[in-house]
Design a protein around this motif. Structure first.
Motif, PDB file in Angstrom:
ATOM      1  N   LYS A   1     -14.018  39.564  81.924  1.00  0.00           N
ATOM      2  CA  LYS A   1     -14.288  38.625  80.780  1.00  0.00           C
ATOM      3  C   LYS A   1     -13.579  39.466  79.616  1.00  0.00           C
ATOM      4  N   PHE A   2     -13.376  40.572  79.643  1.00  0.00           N
ATOM      5  CA  PHE A   2     -12.907  41.208  78.575  1.00  0.00           C
ATOM      6  C   PHE A   2     -11.199  41.169  78.437  1.00  0.00           C
ATOM      7  N   LEU A   3     -10.583  41.098  79.388  1.00  0.00           N
ATOM      8  CA  LEU A   3      -9.103  40.633  79.549  1.00  0.00           C
ATOM      9  C   LEU A   3      -8.908  39.411  79.252  1.00  0.00           C
ATOM     10  N   GLY A   4      -9.805  38.462  79.581  1.00  0.00           N
ATOM     11  CA  GLY A   4      -9.670  37.002  79.336  1.00  0.00           C
ATOM     12  C   GLY A   4      -9.795  36.806  77.945  1.00  0.00           C
ATOM     13  N   TYR A   5     -10.967  37.612  77.338  1.00  0.00           N
ATOM     14  CA  TYR A   5     -11.145  37.355  75.967  1.00  0.00           C
ATOM     15  C   TYR A   5      -9.998  37.706  74.935  1.00  0.00           C
ATOM     16  N   PHE A   6      -9.336  38.933  75.309  1.00  0.00           N
ATOM     17  CA  PHE A   6      -8.049  39.274  74.555  1.00  0.00           C
ATOM     18  C   PHE A   6      -7.030  38.429  74.790  1.00  0.00           C
TER      19      PHE A   6
ATOM     20  N   TRP B   1       0.936  40.160  68.483  1.00  0.00           N
ATOM     21  CA  TRP B   1      -0.077  41.240  68.048  1.00  0.00           C
ATOM     22  C   TRP B   1      -1.420  40.383  67.984  1.00  0.00           C
ATOM     23  N   LEU B   2      -2.611  41.069  68.004  1.00  0.00           N
ATOM     24  CA  LEU B   2      -3.751  40.466  67.927  1.00  0.00           C
ATOM     25  C   LEU B   2      -4.206  39.653  66.701  1.00  0.00           C
ATOM     26  N   TYR B   3      -3.631  40.093  65.670  1.00  0.00           N
ATOM     27  CA  TYR B   3      -3.915  39.579  64.472  1.00  0.00           C
ATOM     28  C   TYR B   3      -3.002  39.326  63.238  1.00  0.00           C
ATOM     29  N   GLY B   4      -2.678  38.246  62.803  1.00  0.00           N
ATOM     30  CA  GLY B   4      -1.755  38.233  61.502  1.00  0.00           C
ATOM     31  C   GLY B   4      -0.469  38.452  61.879  1.00  0.00           C
TER      32      GLY B   4
ATOM     33  N   TYR C   1      -3.682  37.167  82.694  1.00  0.00           N
ATOM     34  CA  TYR C   1      -3.668  37.922  81.460  1.00  0.00           C
ATOM     35  C   TYR C   1      -2.464  38.424  81.117  1.00  0.00           C
ATOM     36  N   GLU C   2      -1.162  37.408  81.237  1.00  0.00           N
ATOM     37  CA  GLU C   2      -0.100  37.821  80.920  1.00  0.00           C
ATOM     38  C   GLU C   2       0.257  38.501  79.344  1.00  0.00           C
ATOM     39  N   LYS C   3      -0.459  37.649  78.584  1.00  0.00           N
ATOM     40  CA  LYS C   3      -0.201  38.278  77.137  1.00  0.00           C
ATOM     41  C   LYS C   3      -0.855  39.485  77.011  1.00  0.00           C
TER      42      LYS C   3
END
Lengths: 274, 274
Positions: A176-181, A195-198, A232-234
Motif C-alpha cells: 500500500k505504501f509503495l503504491g502510494y509513493f 523527486w517527490l515534490y516540486g 513500483y519502478e519509480k
C-alpha cells in the motif's frame, strides 16, 4: 515563556557556515548511540546538505547520558523548551526540539530542504505530509511488526503476534505504501517524477530513502519480490537516485553511518518472506 | 510545480472573515462522515477560533464520495498537490493538504493557534512536537489497541491480541503519556501550567483535550482509576479548562459534534479495566 527570535532571523548565507561551527549555534543531535534509528533522518538532512553537526551521543563524552538526562521523568524542561518525551532531540542554540518530523520541519527551510516559501507557500506542508506518511508506514509500522503488543517487552515475548502482524505488513501494508509513493512520483506535483515534490530534492526524499532502506534491511526477501513485480519502478529508481548523490554516497561509506541492529529495523528471518 | 503564494500573503484581518465565507477560499474539511475520528482535531481548531468551515462529507451532497475521490488509487494529485493517502484532508483555495498534524501546522498561524513567529520563532515547533506526541500516544496507540495485528481486518479477528495490548496500554503506555503531559504542564515553558506552551491556548491544547476525551470514552474505568491517583491533576484540570471554553462548550452541545462509534476510539468493555 520563550521569546528568542534568533532562528527566524537567521538566513542561509555565506557567514552562516562560520556561525554554525561556533559551538553555541552548532546543530547538536541527541539520540541513542550505536544505532541509526529515528536519529538517522536528522543525520541525513545534515549530511545531504553538507551541514556541520555534532552527533552528541556518538561523538562526545556525554554518550548515552545526553539522552538519559533529557528523557528523565524528573526533566520538566526549561524557560524556552518543554521536556521531550523521547529522542531524537535537536539542540540549536537555546532551542531544544523533539519529534523526528518536527525537527525536519524546523531544519527544512534552514538547510534548503523545502521549497522557498516566497515561491510556494504550501510547499513545506506538502513535504511535511509526505515525510509523515513515509514515517507512518515505513518506520512506525515496521517497528510495530516486531513489537505488536508491548513496546517495552522483548520481541521473544510477542513473537507469535509478530508473525501475524508481519504477514499483514508484507501482504497489505508495505505494498500500500509503495503504491502510494509510486503515485506521488507519477503525479504532476512531483515536477517530473525524479523527486517527490516540486522537481527538487527535499527532506521528504531523504525520509523515503531511509525508510525504504530500513525496510529492505528488515524484509529483504519481501522487498525483492515486490521490486520484481515492476509496479513500483519509480519508487525504487528514486531510492537509487538518492543513494547515488555524492554527499549521500560519501556518508554511507563513512563510519558515521551506523549499522542496523536492534532498533526500529530488525532482521528476523521468520518475519520475512520465505 | 506549485507556485501559489496566496496563503503566505494572507494575514488574519477583519476583511478575512468575508474572504473565508467566499466559497473559493473557505476552509473545507474532507473526512469520513458520521464519526469524529482524526477529522475532529481539525474541527476543533475551527470551532475554538470561531472560524467558518465546510464539513464536506457531513454537510454537503458530496458525502463520502468526497473522501473516496481523494483516496482513490487512481488519484495522482494535480499540479499543486500530491495525492493524499488518507483523510483528513483540508482544502483551502487551490491547496489540498493531508496528515492531521500537518493540517494543524498549516492552520496554526492562520487561526492564531501558535505563538507569533516574530515573538517566538521556535514556538510553533514546540506546539507541533506536543501535538505529535499526543497523537502518538493518545490516538494512534489507542487505535492499535483494538487493531494490533491488521488495520484492515475486524476487531473480532484480533481480539485475543487486542486483550494483551490493551493490558499494556492501560498499565504502561497511558500512564506514561499522562505523566509526560503532567510534566509539560509543570514546566516553565508552559507559562504557568494552564496551557501546554507559552501561557496561551494553542492547537496542542485542543489535541490533548480531544485525545484524552477519546481515551476516556474508550477506557472509562481505567481513566477513572488513573484520575483518582492524583498524579495527573494538571492534565485533568487542563482537560476541564478546554472543555469549559465558551466556544468549545457550544460546539460540544451542538449537532456538529459527532458521537464516538467505530472509529479510532472504541469502547469494548473487555479492553477496559474491570
Amino acid at each position: 515563556m520563550a521569546t528568542s527570535t534568533r532562528s527566524s532571523k537567521r538566513q542561509k548565507t555565506g557567514a552562516d557556515t562560520a556561525a554554525e561551527t561556533d559551538d553555541s549555534m552548532a546543530y547538536k543531535l541527541i539520540y541513542w548511540p550505536g544505532i541509526p534509528g529515528r536519529g538517522e533522518h536528522i543525520r541525513l538532512a545534515f549530511e545531504a546538505t553538507g551541514t556541520p553537526y555534532v552527533d552528541v551521543s556518538n561523538k562526545t563524552d556525554a554518550g548515552v547520558n545526553a539522552v538519559m538526562a533529557q528523557i528523565s521523568e524528573k526533566n520538566i524542561g526549561d524557560d524556552n523548551n518543554p521536556p521531550p518525551l523521547a529522542p531524537p532531540i535537536l539542540q540549536h542554540g537555546d532551542t531544544l526540539l523533539s519529534q523526528t518530523p518536527n525537527i525536519l520541519a524546523y531544519l527544512g527551510p534552514k538547510l534548503g530542504l523545502v521549497p522557498d516559501v516566497a515561491e510556494d507557500s504550501a510547499g513545506m506542508y506538502h513535504v511535511n505530509a509526505l515525510a509523515l506518511t513515509a514515517l507512518d508506514g515505513l518506520s512506525n509500522e515496521p517497528h510495530d511488526v516486531h513489537h505488536p503488543i508491548a513496546s517495552g517487552a522483548y520481541y521473544e515475548e510477542q513473537k507469535e503476534e509478530a508473525l501475524k502482524k508481519a504477514a499483514d505488513y508484507r501482504a497489505v501494508r508495505l505494498p500500500k505504501f509503495l503504491g502510494y509513493f509510486e503515485r506521488v512520483l507519477s503525479g504532476p506535483a512531483s515536477g517530473g517524477g525524479e523527486w517527490l515534490y516540486g522537481g527538487k530534492m527535499t527532506y521528504a526524499d531523504l525520509v523515503l530513502f531511509q525508510t525504504l532502506d530500513g525496510v529492505t534491511y528488515a524484509f529483504p526477501k519481501c522487498v525483492d519480490k515486490l521490486r520484481s513485480r515492476g509496479k513500483y519502478e519509480k519508487v525504487f529508481a528514486h531510492y537509487e537516485r538518492v543513494k547515488a548523490l555524492d554527499k549521500i554516497q560519501s556518508y554511507l561509506a563513512s563510519d558515521r553511518r551506523l549499522k542496523y541492529s536492534m532498533g526500529i529495523y530488525r532482521h528476523y528471518p521468520e518475519l520475512d518472506d520465505e
